[in-house]
Design a protein around this motif. Sequence first.
Motif, PDB file in Angstrom:
ATOM      1  N   VAL A 144      41.296 -68.720  92.172  1.00 31.69           N
ATOM      2  CA  VAL A 144      42.407 -69.322  92.869  1.00 31.69           C
ATOM      3  C   VAL A 144      42.480 -69.613  94.303  1.00 31.69           C
ATOM      4  N   THR A 145      41.487 -68.707  94.974  1.00 34.95           N
ATOM      5  CA  THR A 145      41.554 -68.927  96.507  1.00 34.95           C
ATOM      6  C   THR A 145      40.254 -69.598  96.857  1.00 34.95           C
ATOM      7  N   ASP A 146      39.612 -70.311  95.983  1.00 36.49           N
ATOM      8  CA  ASP A 146      38.187 -70.913  96.319  1.00 36.49           C
ATOM      9  C   ASP A 146      38.437 -72.504  96.347  1.00 36.49           C
ATOM     10  N   SER A 147      38.590 -72.974  97.539  1.00 38.29           N
ATOM     11  CA  SER A 147      38.521 -74.356  97.546  1.00 38.29           C
ATOM     12  C   SER A 147      37.432 -75.201  97.105  1.00 38.29           C
ATOM     13  N   GLY A 148      36.495 -74.397  96.677  1.00 40.60           N
ATOM     14  CA  GLY A 148      35.094 -75.323  96.467  1.00 40.60           C
ATOM     15  C   GLY A 148      34.813 -75.522  94.820  1.00 40.60           C
ATOM     16  N   GLY A 159      24.296 -83.524  90.943  1.00 44.81           N
ATOM     17  CA  GLY A 159      22.866 -83.261  91.482  1.00 44.81           C
ATOM     18  C   GLY A 159      22.960 -83.808  93.027  1.00 44.81           C
ATOM     19  N   LYS A 160      24.068 -83.821  93.640  1.00 41.49           N
ATOM     20  CA  LYS A 160      24.098 -84.164  95.026  1.00 41.49           C
ATOM     21  C   LYS A 160      25.067 -83.354  95.690  1.00 41.49           C
ATOM     22  N   ALA A 161      25.090 -82.918  97.125  1.00 39.16           N
ATOM     23  CA  ALA A 161      25.860 -82.399  97.720  1.00 39.16           C
ATOM     24  C   ALA A 161      25.755 -82.863  99.273  1.00 39.16           C
ATOM     25  N   ASP A 162      26.919 -83.079  99.914  1.00 37.09           N
ATOM     26  CA  ASP A 162      27.022 -83.479 101.147  1.00 37.09           C
ATOM     27  C   ASP A 162      26.113 -82.729 102.224  1.00 37.09           C
ATOM     28  N   PRO A 163      25.192 -83.230 102.831  1.00 38.99           N
ATOM     29  CA  PRO A 163      24.273 -82.257 103.684  1.00 38.99           C
ATOM     30  C   PRO A 163      25.083 -81.880 104.872  1.00 38.99           C
ATOM     31  N   LYS A 164      26.258 -82.398 105.147  1.00 43.36           N
ATOM     32  CA  LYS A 164      27.044 -81.796 106.356  1.00 43.36           C
ATOM     33  C   LYS A 164      28.109 -80.665 105.917  1.00 43.36           C
ATOM     34  N   ALA A 165      28.171 -80.703 104.574  1.00 40.56           N
ATOM     35  CA  ALA A 165      29.137 -79.631 104.044  1.00 40.56           C
ATOM     36  C   ALA A 165      28.968 -78.359 104.585  1.00 40.56           C
ATOM     37  N   THR A 166      30.197 -77.546 104.740  1.00 40.09           N
ATOM     38  CA  THR A 166      30.033 -76.143 105.061  1.00 40.09           C
ATOM     39  C   THR A 166      30.414 -75.071 104.081  1.00 40.09           C
ATOM     40  N   ASP A 167      30.742 -75.490 102.742  1.00 40.31           N
ATOM     41  CA  ASP A 167      31.114 -74.677 101.877  1.00 40.31           C
ATOM     42  C   ASP A 167      29.665 -73.956 101.287  1.00 40.31           C
TER      43      ASP A 167
END
Length: 608
Positions: A144-148, A159-167
């Motif tokens: 519940v406390t995980d925005s990811g 199969g993709k993730a933002d290379p600038k993401a911080t999570d």
Amino acid sequence: MAAANINVNKQTVLQLLTSGQEVPFVIPEYQRPYSWSDDEICTLFDDIWGFSIDRTQPNGANSYFLGCVVSYTENGEKQIIDGQQRITSLVLLLRAVFAMLENEETKSDEVQNFIREITPAIWKKDEMTGKVNRKQMLLRSEVVTDSGNELLRNILETGKADPKATDNYSKNFNKFIELYTDKAQNSPHQIFQFILALLKYTILLPIDADDQETALTIFNTLNNRGLPLSDADIFKSHIYKSLDEAGKKDFINKWKKLENDSAKVSESIQSLFYYHMFYLRAKDNDVKTTTPGVRKYYQEKGKNRLSVKIIDELADSLHLWEVVNGRESINTEVWSQNMDIRKILDCLSSYSNEFWKYPVSIFYMQYKDREDFEEIFLKFLRKLYVMLLIRFLEAPTISAVKGDILKLNAQIINTSHPVFAAGFEEKKTEDEYELQAEKVRTDNLLIKPNRKVERMILKLLAYKEEKQEDMLPSYWEIEHIFPQTWDSKYYTFDEDEANEKLEHIGNKLPLEKKLNISASNNYFDKKKGKYKESTIAICKKLGNSSLGEWDLANIVTNDEKICTHLKNLFKKWVGEYDQVEVTPDASPVPTAEEQAMIDMLRSKGLIK
């Protein structure tokens, strides 16, 4: 009670994850957010890579054990209690490997084989058609406390993730891509051995219990990698499930704030729930000396003790601990500007157990909004100090105060001026010999107190020094004025006599840790300079005194002075409390059962 049913079955990563086709995996609401970082991700990848090389060597290891996974099945899903970090990371690793294989221009037999192998370990496969729906993952997180949580779902689907993401989900997925790419370029023949070792030779030990309670017990027994799940984590989930979407959003914001605020003042949410249990018990006039388990108490059938309201109450109670633990005033609490209150709270904080906290927090919660709170709180705290200290000196066990504290808790709910005994018991006798014997007994309790309350006494002595305007330093040690190390060349009196006086309260001071180390076991004339440097007034006063030496006579004189001072002070404090003219408080707060009866009578129009 029937024995718990537990299934334990060693499985490969592929076997465990594909079992999600039958019973999908879910990370429950009360779990902590996904927290693995570069260190854990690189270690996982490098360990399996190293194992894949070793496995192909003569006499190499034939399996790599990755640890246990504790779960229980509920509503057709496997709730992960322990192992969520590893399972989530393994699924991210497999998704990264799958993405790299899928992007191969030439699909070799190995590539096609591993694509087929990995597919049912990540997504639901239709039993009739064999087709895969990439929107139906075998693992999902409901923390519940995980925005990811949504990011995890998106990564597994695309199969993709933002290379600038911080999570952590995105960073770890991208890290797996980077590690895989590097190995595939530099060791193209070994990369398939790595995938094979990951899928079929990396071993996990799933432990599946038949209910949540059993799974949590197993987890808390096995867990040695960090803090076990607390009751507060379970309560968070319980409250969250009962709310609508708007309520859930508001609740998460409140919970996160409470979590952050409690961490700042070093008071866990688990502790807040525990203290608050005594407040709720007091409101129900529950004075039983058997303390129930926190989870059992809050989840008792027929009681509605877990709601968003309780989070507001815990947030209110946290202000008290912010003052106690921070030892400073806060803007939202006017009473905390009162140095006398902060000083006596600091003295109480050195009591040998937590029983002082319950009446203090109950009194605070019940009367903090009264105009005269500052006055009544100080008098109550001072008498409570006298009660707790003397009870412990006379009988240094929890049982000596437990029953009376629980009765006091219940009294506080009904009156801001509860009646309770404090001070040394006065003997009803005119016999001079008995009176003298009693005086010697009580003096001895103060002169050579139990070590568990020495700091409590030394704090009070330091704070009652006239020039001690500020709070004591956070870190100080007990300084023996007459040194603990004996030197026969320096003193002519008997060593045994000196040792007997060594631990007397008249031979001790609170002294800053650094100064105490510097003073070491030197004799008085060499330590006076260190006392002068102290910010503690009682030390500075002794350092500036004209005394040239400190011997047994000084200890005896100081003992007598301290005894007289403390007994007079205790008598004064108890007298100030007891002499208050008591005016009736507002009507007593009804218990939960009484309130239910009142509501029923009102609904029928029998009372207003």
